[in-house]
Structure formats: structure tokens, C-alpha cells
Scaffold this motif. Structure first.
Motif, short mmCIF file in Angstrom:
data_model
loop_
_atom_site.label_atom_id
_atom_site.label_comp_id
_atom_site.label_asym_id
_atom_site.label_seq_id
_atom_site.Cartn_x
_atom_site.Cartn_y
_atom_site.Cartn_z
N GLU A 217 10.07 -5.50 -5.92
CA GLU A 217 9.28 -6.34 -5.01
C GLU A 217 9.88 -7.76 -4.98
O GLU A 217 10.08 -8.37 -6.02
CB GLU A 217 7.82 -6.37 -5.49
CG GLU A 217 6.93 -7.41 -4.85
CD GLU A 217 6.90 -7.35 -3.31
OE1 GLU A 217 6.64 -6.28 -2.76
OE2 GLU A 217 7.16 -8.42 -2.69
N THR B 94 -0.57 -5.89 2.91
CA THR B 94 -1.60 -5.16 2.17
C THR B 94 -2.66 -6.08 1.56
O THR B 94 -3.76 -5.62 1.24
CB THR B 94 -0.90 -4.31 1.07
OG1 THR B 94 0.02 -3.42 1.71
CG2 THR B 94 -1.87 -3.52 0.24
N THR C 182 -10.25 -2.38 7.42
CA THR C 182 -11.04 -1.29 8.00
C THR C 182 -10.48 0.04 7.51
O THR C 182 -9.28 0.29 7.66
CB THR C 182 -11.00 -1.35 9.54
OG1 THR C 182 -11.48 -2.62 9.94
CG2 THR C 182 -11.86 -0.24 10.16
N VAL D 71 15.85 -6.45 -2.63
CA VAL D 71 16.91 -5.47 -2.37
C VAL D 71 17.79 -6.08 -1.29
O VAL D 71 17.32 -6.39 -0.19
CB VAL D 71 16.32 -4.12 -1.93
CG1 VAL D 71 17.43 -3.19 -1.45
CG2 VAL D 71 15.56 -3.48 -3.08
N SER E 165 -4.94 2.70 5.75
CA SER E 165 -6.00 3.72 5.69
C SER E 165 -5.42 5.11 5.58
O SER E 165 -6.01 5.99 4.96
CB SER E 165 -6.84 3.71 6.96
OG SER E 165 -7.36 2.46 7.19
N ALA F 193 0.82 -1.22 0.00
CA ALA F 193 0.00 0.00 0.00
C ALA F 193 0.85 1.27 0.00
O ALA F 193 0.50 2.26 -0.65
CB ALA F 193 -0.89 0.00 1.24
N MET F 194 1.96 1.23 0.72
CA MET F 194 2.73 2.47 0.91
C MET F 194 3.48 2.87 -0.36
O MET F 194 3.35 3.99 -0.84
CB MET F 194 3.71 2.32 2.09
CG MET F 194 3.03 2.00 3.39
SD MET F 194 1.87 3.31 3.88
CE MET F 194 0.97 2.49 5.20
N ALA G 121 -7.42 -6.28 8.16
CA ALA G 121 -8.86 -6.29 8.42
C ALA G 121 -9.64 -5.43 7.44
O ALA G 121 -10.87 -5.42 7.46
CB ALA G 121 -9.13 -5.82 9.84
N PRO H 70 -2.03 3.48 12.19
CA PRO H 70 -3.28 2.92 11.67
C PRO H 70 -3.18 2.34 10.26
O PRO H 70 -4.19 1.90 9.72
CB PRO H 70 -4.24 4.10 11.72
CG PRO H 70 -3.43 5.31 11.83
CD PRO H 70 -2.06 4.94 12.25
N GLY H 71 -2.02 2.33 9.68
CA GLY H 71 -1.83 1.49 8.51
C GLY H 71 -2.23 2.06 7.18
O GLY H 71 -2.13 3.27 6.92
#
Ligand code: FAD
Length: 494
Positions: A37, A47, A55, A207, A434, A15-16, A53, A431-432
Motif C-alpha cells: 500500500e 474505501t 450504501t 508499486v 458492496s 476494500a478489494m 457513501a 456498484p463498488g
């Protein structure tokens, strides 16, 4: 032909990194990005769908974001920060949907009411006070509260089935909460990036080292996991968005800002139910209170999940003890991360958190019947045979130096940047996903200050995130406008 150099090298395709790649590509379509990756697929660690979850953390239902203070009042500060950060994600995703850079929202996000549920007099009082404290503000004004079993039965029928009628209970609800398939989101973003010029995705590449040369460029060493071939890519800027794998890479970089950091890995598991007759009776994310002594990421919740169009229920998480930093990592990850500069903090956290370690081990040792018994606190009629166990992703909690205790354990996320702005790393997991957009904008601010100061980047950022640079907490008109736009664009206003 693999690139020999890049403007930006993103480590990891979760996600990041995908969010940072998307932001930078929108700000400068000519920027040259390589994403590396180690796995053969995009977003197959934390992710991915069932590894988290899903959320959309907006602080509507997560009771651990509003702790009770010693004087009995409720500390709402964190709830406002998280709510504002999630609004930034919603704006960016809306912009991408409008531009056609993301597909229809139903491919990655679904309206799912966010609810809290508590039982027992003291907990009911806590929820009542939380509701009173939050609902005064426009950001939480749509929150509903009830202690009436008839109302709560409508909101969360499974949870009210066969519950002791004498027990005091209470719940809150915000209708426009979200369930997000962060895996689908990251894959769709990568799909878009791959269609642009000057973007390259290298799967199955790890990497293995990184070193800064005399003119400030990073020489990043990669290994092809299939062929064993090694190569180096030079990059002006490197983002360590490697999830649990970010800490070892930060240590390899040798930047002094990374000294003293360590990691405390925690694994996770869920109970999952796919029986249509049960799944259809629950349409919400219902969060409760964590058992006393449990870490904040163990807050139990019963959630509707929609992954690849399939609806299911999730209950958990059940945390566990592990020494792996990634789900597909090695049991040597933790011991290999010990350094002279973090040994003291790691040992002191180990010594001062024996209760947590014991808790994690006891969680990991639970039988299926014991896990379903904790689910029955939420859903009294739950049956062992309707639920099965699934493994979630790993979370590596941050350990950092503390002048009083030697080391401390933190449950949030932290961005670490090199003094010359040439490298950034993201540690921690909450909180990830989100709040990924807000966190990645923060990296752009810290690492690309000159370019961000230009009118071009300022205007583009405002176009992508209309509330950029303003406080949603202090500007009701802006909040209303932004919410209407995101809830309708992302089809969350149902
Ligand atoms: C149990 C659990 C529940 C969660 N629930 C939620 C939730 O409800 N809502 C929410 O917003 N967030 C939640 N999160 C947090 C969220 O999942 C993470 O914050 C987010 O997915 C992290 O994204 P990332 O890109 O940093 O890491 P990841 O998705 O882990 O991606 C990192 C990538 O880097 C790759 N990598 C690692 N090392 C290397 C290397 N040396 N070379 C190349 N590639 C490498 C990995 O293979 C991986 O693909 C949860 C997490 C867990 C574990």
C-alpha cells in the motif's frame, strides 16, 4: 525483513485487496500473501468512511439500477444482479463475524432503511411501476410503497417537512438496508490477516513497475516512499486492487488483455451535517432520481452515516472534473495514462462526452448556496449554515474500445485477467465495495481454477457463502434461509 517472494501479491489495501486476501487466506491458510500500500494507512482512498457513501448497494433504493425502457416498462435485470451480489457479501461478512475474524457488526455495518423518494406525476408513475415489477419477486417482496404523505412523513420526516401539499409524491422502503463503513471493514480484515502466518503488509510502499519473467513469475518493483529504498518481490499471482491506480499498473504489466483501456476520473463531494437535532430526525438512505443529463453516479441521496460511532447526515454526491486517478494522486495521472493503444478511445470519449465534461465542470463550480439549494429539493427546510462541504474519493470510469464509436465510457466495474491467470486487475468503481466479495470470488474462479475445483476449496467456499453456485433469484427457500442468517448475524433485522 521484507519477503523476497510471495504466492500472491495484492497491490493496494482497500476494500478489494483486503477482501481477496481474506477469501484466499480462508481457502488456504498456508498461502503466502504480501499486501503493498502506497499510503501510510489501510483503506485511506475510496474505501475510507467519508470517501464513499457507505450504501450497501442491494438495489432497494437506487433508481438508476432500474431504468425505464422506451415502451414504458421497467428493466429490472441489473437490480437482481446487484441484489444477489450484495447477498454474497452479507454471507461472507456473517461467516467472518461467526468465526471471530471480524468484530461485532456494529463496528462496520448498521441497519438503515433503504428508501426511494420522487415527486411529480411522471416520476410517481415510474416508482409505482418499479415497485410493481420488483415486489413480485421474493428478493424484493419486503419492499413497501406509499403515496400517502402521512406514511411518508413517518418514513422520512425531514423530507416531508414544509413540502407543497399539492405536489404528487411517492416513496418505497425496505427496512433492512445497510449503511456500511467500508473503511472500518477493510481495516478489521487487515487486522485479522496481520495476525495470521504468511501475511505481510507493506505500508508506504508504491508499486512502481511489474514485469513477468520467463518462468511466468511477476517481478514487482516497489519503492519505499519514506526512505526511497527500492526492492523487488517475485510473485506467482498479482492482483491490481489499486483503485484509481489500477489502470497505470495494468498498462505497466503489458498484458495484451489490458490494451485499449483508458480512464475518465470523476471527483466527488458531499454536504455533511453533524447537528444532533437534525441528524436525529433522519434514519434512512433516501435516493432520488438523477437530474436529466447527469451521469448515473450523480443520483442525489440523503443518508444516515455512522462512522467510528458518530452519526451524521450526508447529501450528494456533487461530481466534479479532475485529472487525478486517486484522491492523493497527481494531476498528471490522466495525461500520463495516454498510450498509442488507447488514444483513439480516449479522444473519441472526450469528443462524444462534452456534455458530461461540461456537467462536471458546472458541478465543481457551484457555490455552497447552490449546493444547499439542490438539497432543498429533498429537504425543503435545509439551512446553509447547518451543512459543510467534504471531499469524497475519486472514481475512475472505464474507457474501452468500441468498434462503432472508437471508444466508449462505462460506469460499472470490470475485472481483467491475464490469459495465464497470473494477474488480475479491477477497473471502475460501481456498484463498488458492496459487491466486492462476489467480484473477488469471480477472480478466484478465473485465476485459481484448479485449486477451486478441489473438494476442499469447494466445501470451504460453500461454508463461507452458503448460496455459492446457486441462484437466489430462482430458489426461494435458499433466499429465505440465507437472509434470515445474514440479517440476524449482522443485526440488520431491526
Ligand atoms: C464518491 C464515491 C461514492 C461511493 N459510494 C459507494 C457506496 O455507497 N457503496 C459502495 O459499495 N461503493 C461506493 N463507492 C465505491 C467504493 O468506494 C469503491 O468501489 C471501493 O472503495 C474500491 O475499493 P478498492 O480497494 O478497489 O480501491 P481503494 O479503496 O481506492 O484502494 C486502492 C488502494 O490502492 C493504493 N494504491 C494505488 N496505487 C498504488 C500503487 N502503485 N502501489 C501501492 N498502492 C497503490 C491506494 O493508495 C489505495 O489505498 C463510492 C466511491 C466514491 C468515490
Amino acid at each position: 525483513m521484507i519477503a523476497k517472494s510471495a504466492d500472491v501479491l495484492l497491490v493496494g489495501a482497500g476494500a478489494m485487496s483486503t477482501t481477496l486476501g481474506m477469501l484466499l487466506k480462508q481457502l488456504d491458510p498456508d498461502i503466502n500473501i504480501v499486501m503493498v500500500e502506497r499510503l501510510g494507512h489501510v483503506a485511506h482512498e475510496s474505501t475510507d468512511g467519508w470517501n464513499n457513501a457507505g450504501t450497501g448497494h442491494a438495489a432497494y433504493c437506487e433508481l438508476n439500477y432500474t431504468p425505464k425502457l422506451p415502451d414504458g416498462s421497467i428493466d429490472t435485470a441489473k437490480a437482481f444482479v446487484i441484489n444477489s451480489a450484495f447477498e454474497v457479501s452479507l454471507q461472507f461478512w456473517s461467516y467472518l463475524v461467526k468465526q471471530g475474524a471480524l468484530p461485532k457488526p456494529e463496528n462496520f455495518i448498521h441497519a438503515t432503511p433503504h428508501q426511494s423518494f420522487v415527486w411529480g406525476e411522471a416520476n410517481v408513475e415510474f416508482l409505482r411501476k418499479r415497485y410493481a415489477a420488483l415486489s413480485q419477486s421474493p428478493q424484493f417482496a419486503d419492499m413497501e410503497y406509499s403515496e400517502d404523505p402521512r406514511v411518508l412523513r413517518e418514513w422520512m420526516p425531514l423530507i416531508l417537512e414544509n413540502r407543497d401539499p399539492m405536489e404528487p409524491i411517492a416513496g418505497t422502503r425496505v427496512r433492512y438496508g445497510a449503511d456500511v463503513d467500508f473503511g472500518a471493514l477493510a481495516r478489521n480484515m487487515t487486522h485479522y490477516l496481520q495476525a495470521q502466518d504468511n501475511f505481510e503488509l507493506l505500508l508506504n510502499h508504491t508499486v512502481t513497475d511489474l514485469e513477468q519473467d520467463d518462468d511466468g513469475q511477476w517481478q514487482v518493483a516497489l519503492e519505499n516512499r519514506k526512505t526511497g529504498v527500492e526492492r523487488t518481490i517475485a510473485s506467482r499471482f498479482v492482483f491490481l486492487g489499486a483503485g484509481g491506480g489500477a489502470l497505470p499498473l495494468l498498462q505497466m504489466s503489458g498484458i495484451p488483455e489490458g490494451d485499449g483501456y483508458g480512464g475518465f476520473p470523476v471527483s466527488g463531494q458531499w454536504l455533511v451535517c453533524k447537528k444532533p437535532e437534525i441528524v436525529e430526525k433522519h434514519q434512512a438512505k433516501v435516493y432520488g432520481l438523477a437530474p436529466i443529463g447527469a451521469p448515473p453516479m450523480s443520483v442525489p441521496h440523503l443518508d444516515t452515516r455512522i462512522i467510528s460511532g458518530e452519526k451524521a447526515l450526508l447529501f450528494g454526491p456533487f461530481a466534479g472534473f479532475t485529472t487525478k486517478f486517486l484522491k492523493q494522486g497527481s494531476i498528471l495521472d490522466l495525461p500520463k495514462s495516454l498510450r498509442t493503444n488507447n488514444l483513439k478511445s480516449m479522444l473519441s470519449v472526450g469528443k462524444n462526452n462534452m456534455d458530461l465534461t461540461r456537467y462536471l465542470i458546472s458541478e465543481a463550480m457551484q457555490s455552497h448556496e447552490e449546493r444547499v439549494a439542490s438539497l432543498r429539493n429533498f429537504y425543503p427546510d435545509a439551512k446553509d449554515e447547518d451543512w459543510e462541504l467534504a471531499n469524497a474519493g475519486q472514481r475512475v470510469q472505464i474507457i474501452k474500445k468500441d468498434k462503432d464509436k472508437g471508444g466508449k465510457l462505462e460506469f460499472g466495474t470490470e475485472v481483467i485477467t491475464a490469459a495465464d491467470h497470473s494477474l488480475a486487475a479491477l477497473l471502475g468503481a460501481s456498484p463498488g465495495a458492496s459487491t466486492a466479495v462476489n467480484t473477488m470470488i469471480n477472480i478466484v474462479e478465473r485465476c485459481f481454477p484448479e485449486r477451486l475445483a478441489t473438494d476442499e476449496w469447494q466445501q470451504k467456499l460453500k461454508e463461507m457463502v452458503p448460496s455459492y453456485g446457486e441462484s437466489l433469484k430462482d430458489n426461494d427457500e435458499l433466499l429465505k434461509r440465507v437472509r434470515q442468517y445474514t440479517l440476524s448475524t449482522l443485526e440488520l433485522d431491526q
